[in-house]
Write an enzyme that holds these catalytic residues in place. Structure first.
Site, PDB file in Angstrom:
ATOM      1  N   LYS A  53       3.042  69.968  14.081  1.00 34.02           N
ATOM      2  CA  LYS A  53       4.074  69.593  15.054  1.00 34.02           C
ATOM      3  C   LYS A  53       3.543  69.860  16.469  1.00 34.02           C
ATOM      4  O   LYS A  53       2.934  70.913  16.704  1.00 34.02           O
ATOM      5  CB  LYS A  53       5.308  70.454  14.754  1.00 34.02           C
ATOM      6  N   SER A  67      13.647  68.593  12.952  1.00 32.28           N
ATOM      7  CA  SER A  67      12.887  68.083  14.074  1.00 32.28           C
ATOM      8  C   SER A  67      11.389  67.969  13.795  1.00 32.28           C
ATOM      9  O   SER A  67      10.662  67.351  14.566  1.00 32.28           O
ATOM     10  CB  SER A  67      13.086  68.975  15.306  1.00 32.28           C
ATOM     11  N   SER A  95      14.862  72.583  10.656  1.00 26.74           N
ATOM     12  CA  SER A  95      13.847  71.625  11.100  1.00 26.74           C
ATOM     13  C   SER A  95      12.569  71.594  10.278  1.00 26.74           C
ATOM     14  O   SER A  95      11.743  70.697  10.469  1.00 26.74           O
ATOM     15  CB  SER A  95      13.496  71.872  12.570  1.00 26.74           C
TER      16      SER A  95
END
Lengths: 66, 473
Positions: B83, B158, B182
Site C-alpha cells: 500500500k 482502503s 482496511s
C-alpha cells in the site's frame, strides 16, 4: 441539547476555521448528534481513575500465550 | 512445492522455500510477476508505480546470495508490493492523494526495513483509498482499481491495491493497514487472507497515520501460512514506535501444524449476524462445518453491548484523530482533497475534546466486558467479514444519499468494533456467491492470539481449496 447548524457555524467561525459549504453546515449536525449520542451512551461506564493507558494494560492482561 | 511452470502461481511460502532450495530463482519469480503486471494491471489498476528495473536488480542480488551460500532470510527473493503509505527514505509515497503528490519522506518505515532485512523484493507501490479514508476502494485520484473476480465491482479498501495484487497474482504478498477494516475488507472482497494484528503488535513508524489509536499494519497473502511468515518478520517491539508492544513474538509458522481439536469457536447470536445476506450466511455456515470437522468445538455466544458501543465510538475516535492530522491542509488547500474525503474529515473538527478523551478512557472497560462475555465461552469468535459481496463500482461512484451511506457503513459493521477493542482478527476466504464474488469469515481472538487465528485459518485452508482458485476477470 442537540448540535445545531447554528452551533456548527459558530464553532467553525471561532475555532475550526475550515471551509464549509452551506449544505455541509446543514448536514453535519446529523452525524455530530450520532457521535454525541455514542459518547453519552458510555458516560455511566466511565471511571474517574481510568486513563487511556488502561486500554493497553488490559490488552496485555487478557493475553494468553499459546 | 506445487508443480507449476509459473512461479507467480506459487504461494509466498512455496516460492520462498523454492528459492532457498534452488528450485526456482528470484529472477524467474520477479520476471513472472512483472509479466503478469504488464498483462493484467492495465485492467485491474492495482499499482500506482512499478519499479521493474529495481526489482530485477534486487532479484539478481538475491540469486547471487543463494549461489554464494549466504544465510538467507525467510522472504529471500520474494517479490512483494505494498500500500502506498509506507515510507522509504527518498522515494515517493503519495498515500493515494493529491495532498502528498511528490512527497519523498526522509525515513524508512520499520516494517519495510524488516522486510528488506528478510530478503524481500519490492515490485512497486499499490493503490489505496485517499489517505485510507473509506472502505469501498474508490479513489478519484487514481485509475479505477477493479475487483479481479468481477471487473465491474469494487475491490473494497482502503488497502484496495493490496487485495487486488495478491488475488490477481501480481505480488506474492502485501502490507495493508487496518483502522476499521482496511485489511480485512479488501482481503474478503478479493478472496485472499488478511490479518489484523493486535493493536501495538507491529510498529507503525514510517507508516502514514490515519488514526493512531486504531491503526494497525497487517499482511495480505493467499494463505494463512503466508501471513504467518510475513507477520513473523514485521512483528515486535520498535524503539522508533514507543507504542509497539515488547511482548515476545512467537514463531507463527511453527505453530501452524498444531491440532485444532478442542479449540472453542464461538458463533455470535447477535450483532455480527445482522444484515448478513443469505449467500454470505450460507458460505460462512459451511466454513463452520469444516472447522467442526477439524475437531473444533462450536459454541453459541451472545456478544455484549460493548460491541455496539465500540462500533459507535469508533468513528468518534477515528474522525477526531484524522481531523487533527489534516487541519493545516484542510484550511490552506481544501481543494486538494476529494469531496468525499473532505467531507469525511469535517465532523472531526466539531467533536468535543472531552468526548474524545472519554472514548479513550472507556476503551479498556469495553475490552474487559467483551472478553468476559466472549472469551469465557470461546477461544475465538467467528463472524462474516463483509455482510454481502463487494458492491459494484457504479454503486460507489454514482449513488448518493441515505442508501449510499448505509452501504458504506455496512461494509465495516463487523470489522470496526474489533479495531476499537484492539483485538487481532483474520479474514479467510470461504467460497463465492452465485455472481462469482468471494466471501470470507473473520476469526477474532484474544489480544496477541495471532498464532491461534493463523492455526485455525491454516487448518481450514488445508481442507478447502478456495485460496487456490485464480481469478479470470
Amino acid at each position: 441539547m442537540a448540535v445545531t447548524e447554528a452551533l456548527v457555524r459558530a464553532q467553525n467561525a471561532a475555532l475550526a476555521q475550515i471551509p464549509l459549504t452551506d449544505l455541509r453546515a446543514a448536514e453535519l449536525p446529523v452525524e455530530l448528534n450520532q457521535l454525541a449520542a455514542a459518547a453519552e451512551a458510555v458516560r455511566s461506564l466511565l471511571q474517574f481513575d481510568a486513563e487511556p493507558a488502561d486500554f493497553v494494560r488490559t490488552l496485555h492482561a487478557l493475553a494468553v500465550d499459546e | 512445492m506445487t508443480v507449476t511452470d509459473d512461479p507467480a502461481l506459487l504461494s509466498l511460502t512455496e516460492l520462498a522455500d523454492g528459492i532457498a532450495a534452488r528450485r526456482v530463482t528470484a529472477r524467474a519469480a520477479t520476471e513472472a510477476y512483472l509479466a503478469r503486471i504488464a498483462a493484467l494491471d492495465p485492467v485491474v489498476a492495482a499499482f500506482v508505480a512499478v519499479d521493474g528495473e529495481g526489482a530485477l536488480r534486487a532479484a539478481e542480488a538475491a540469486d547471487a546470495a543463494v549461489a554464494r551460500g549466504d544465510r538467507l532470510g525467510p522472504l529471500h527473493g520474494v517479490p512483494l508490493a505494498h500500500k502506498d503509505m509506507y515510507y522509504r527514505a527518498g522515494e515517493l509515497t503519495e498515500c493515494g492523494s493529491r495532498v502528498r503528490a511528490g512527497f519523498r519522506p526522509d525515513t524508512t518505515a520499520t516494517v519495510l526495513k524488516r522486510l528488506d532485512d528478510a530478503g524481500a523484493i519490492t515490485l512497486g507501490r499499490l493503490a489505496m483509498v485517499e489517505f485510507a479514508m473509506g472502505p469501498h476502494g474508490y479513489n478519484e485520484n487514481l485509475r479505477q482499481c477493479r475487483n479481479p473476480w468481477r471487473l465491474d465491482h469494487v475491490p473494497c479498501g482502503s488497502s484496495s491495491g493490496s487485495g487486488v495484487a495478491v488475488a490477481a497474482r501480481l505480488a506474492a504478498g502485501s502490507l495493508g493497514s487496518d483502522t476499521g477494516g482496511s485489511v480485512r475488507c479488501p482481503a474478503s472482497a478479493n478472496g485472499v487472507v488478511g490479518l489484523l494484528p493486535t493493536w501495538s503488535r507491529v510498529s507503525r513508524h514510517g507508516a502514514m497515520p490515519m488514526s493512531p489509536s486504531l491503526d494497525s499494519v497487517g499482511p495480505l497473502a493467499r494463505t494463512a501460512a503466508d501471513c504467518a511468515r510475513l507477520l513473523g518478520v514485521i512483528a515486535g517491539a520498535d524503539p522508533l514506535d514507543t507504542t509497539s508492544s515488547f511482548r515476545a513474538v512467537p514463531d507463527y509458522a511453527a505453530g501452524l501444524s498444531r491440532p485444532v481439536a478442542g479449540v472453542r469457536v464461538g458463533i455470535p447470536e447477535n450483532y455480527f449476524d445482522e444484515g448478513v445476506g443469505p449467500e454470505v450466511a450460507e458460505r460462512v455456515a459451511a466454513a463452520v462445518v469444516e472447522l467442526r470437522g477439524l475437531g473444533a468445538s462450536i459454541v453459541r455466544v451472545t456478544v455484549p453491548e460493548a460491541v455496539q458501543l465500540a462500533a459507535d465510538l469508533h468513528p468518534l475516535m477515528m474522525k477526531s484523530e484524522g481531523a487533527a492530522n489534516h487541519q493545516a491542509t484542510m484550511r490552506a488547500a481544501p481543494e486538494r482533497y476529494s469531496r468525499e474525503v473532505r467531507q469525511r474529515l469535517q465532523a472531526g473538527y466539531f467533536i468535543p475534546a472531552a468526548d474524545y478523551v472519554q472514548a479513550q478512557k472507556v476503551r479498556g472497560r469495553l475490552l474487559r466486558d467483551f472478553a468476559e462475555a466472549v472469551f469465557a465461552r470461546a477461544d475465538v469468535l467467528l463472524t462474516p467479514v463483509l455482510p454481502r459481496a463487494a458492491p459494484t463500482i457504479a454503486e460507489t461512484t454514482t449513488a448518493d444519499g441515505p442508501s449510499y451511506l448505509a452501504m458504506v457503513v455496512s461494509l465495516t459493521r463487523n470489522t470496526k468494533p474489533v479495531n476499537f477493542l484492539g483485538l487481532p482478527a483474520i479474514s479467510v476466504p470461504c467460497g463465492f456467491t452465485t455472481a462469482g464474488l468471494p466471501t470470507s469469515f473473520q476469526l477474532i481472538g484474544r489480544p496477541f492470539a495471532e498464532a491461534l487465528l493463523l492455526r485455525l485459518a491454516h487448518g481450514y485452508q488445508s481442507r478447502t481449496a478456495w485460496h487456490r482458485i485464480v481469478p479470470q476477470g
